[in-house]
Design a protein around this motif. Structure first.
Motif, PDB file in Angstrom:
ATOM      1  N   ASP A   1     -10.573   0.304  -0.843  1.00  0.00           N
ATOM      2  CA  ASP A   1      -9.231   0.431  -1.283  1.00  0.00           C
ATOM      3  C   ASP A   1      -8.295   1.381  -0.154  1.00  0.00           C
ATOM      4  O   ASP A   1      -7.229   2.019  -0.640  1.00  0.00           O
ATOM      5  CB  ASP A   1      -9.303   0.846  -2.624  1.00  0.00           C
ATOM      6  N   ARG A   2      -8.944   1.603   0.786  1.00  0.00           N
ATOM      7  CA  ARG A   2      -8.166   2.502   1.823  1.00  0.00           C
ATOM      8  C   ARG A   2      -8.567   2.292   3.277  1.00  0.00           C
ATOM      9  O   ARG A   2      -9.397   1.595   3.522  1.00  0.00           O
ATOM     10  CB  ARG A   2      -8.451   3.978   1.467  1.00  0.00           C
TER      11      ARG A   2
ATOM     12  N   SER B   1      -6.675  -2.681   1.973  1.00  0.00           N
ATOM     13  CA  SER B   1      -7.425  -2.572   3.332  1.00  0.00           C
ATOM     14  C   SER B   1      -7.716  -3.835   4.172  1.00  0.00           C
ATOM     15  O   SER B   1      -7.440  -4.964   3.626  1.00  0.00           O
ATOM     16  CB  SER B   1      -8.844  -1.934   3.122  1.00  0.00           C
TER      17      SER B   1
ATOM     18  N   SER C   1     -12.330   1.547   7.769  1.00  0.00           N
ATOM     19  CA  SER C   1     -11.582   0.777   6.383  1.00  0.00           C
ATOM     20  C   SER C   1     -12.779   0.872   5.291  1.00  0.00           C
ATOM     21  O   SER C   1     -13.945   0.838   5.608  1.00  0.00           O
ATOM     22  CB  SER C   1     -11.283  -0.545   6.757  1.00  0.00           C
TER      23      SER C   1
ATOM     24  N   GLY D   1       0.798  -1.388  -0.047  1.00  0.00           N
ATOM     25  CA  GLY D   1       0.234   0.068  -0.019  1.00  0.00           C
ATOM     26  C   GLY D   1       0.979   1.333  -0.086  1.00  0.00           C
ATOM     27  O   GLY D   1       2.223   1.064  -0.109  1.00  0.00           O
TER      28      GLY D   1
ATOM     29  N   GLN E   1      -3.005   7.347   6.902  1.00  0.00           N
ATOM     30  CA  GLN E   1      -4.062   6.798   6.065  1.00  0.00           C
ATOM     31  C   GLN E   1      -3.315   5.911   4.878  1.00  0.00           C
ATOM     32  O   GLN E   1      -2.310   6.583   4.302  1.00  0.00           O
ATOM     33  CB  GLN E   1      -4.848   8.046   5.251  1.00  0.00           C
TER      34      GLN E   1
ATOM     35  N   VAL F   1      -3.797   3.703   1.181  1.00  0.00           N
ATOM     36  CA  VAL F   1      -4.469   3.686   0.084  1.00  0.00           C
ATOM     37  C   VAL F   1      -3.862   2.371  -0.766  1.00  0.00           C
ATOM     38  O   VAL F   1      -2.492   1.941  -0.352  1.00  0.00           O
ATOM     39  CB  VAL F   1      -4.494   4.809  -0.729  1.00  0.00           C
TER      40      VAL F   1
END
Length: 119
Positions: A69-70, A43, A66, A27, A38, A40
């Motif tokens: 995708d993040r 998750s 969550s 990520g 944070q 991205v």
């Protein structure tokens, strides 16, 4: 509703690996503070315990929220050293740095301007 945060979040672009007992995901941290990040590109379920690996240095965290995708990860202990803290410190210093003066344009130019080539 805006949540008052105790630490300013700084925009960053830090590729990392997030690891749990069962999985290892790649990520990117897109905003960071001493208290959390944070991420991205991956998750995990909320309340998952995980670790963030940056250059072999591990930072522990808990997923607070969550989406597909993040996710938001909170650190149990505030960052105060290590590669992740150093990247935060560099990004914070860059944010405070004044824009460079370019004599050709007679003004401050940040990042060369939009769509302009500066020689």
């Amino acid at each position: 509703m805006q949540i008052k945060r105790s630490r300013e979040r700084i925009v960053v672009d830090i590729p990392i690996v997030v690891t749990t007992v069962l999985d290892s995901l790649e990520g990117t941290i897109v905003d960071l503070s001493e208290g959390g990040a944070q991420v991205v590109g991956c998750s995990l379920p909320a309340r998952s315990q995980c670790q963030i690996d940056l250059d072999g240095h591990i930072t522990f965290g808990t997923v607070q929220w969550s989406e597909e995708d993040r996710m938001g990860i909170r650190f149990p202990y505030e960052l105060n050293d290590g590669p992740l803290y150093e990247r935060l410190d560099l990004a914070r210093a860059a944010k405070r740095a004044p824009a460079a003066f370019h004599p050709r344009f007679g003004a401050a130019v940040a990042g060369g301007g939009f769509g302009r080539r500066i020689d």
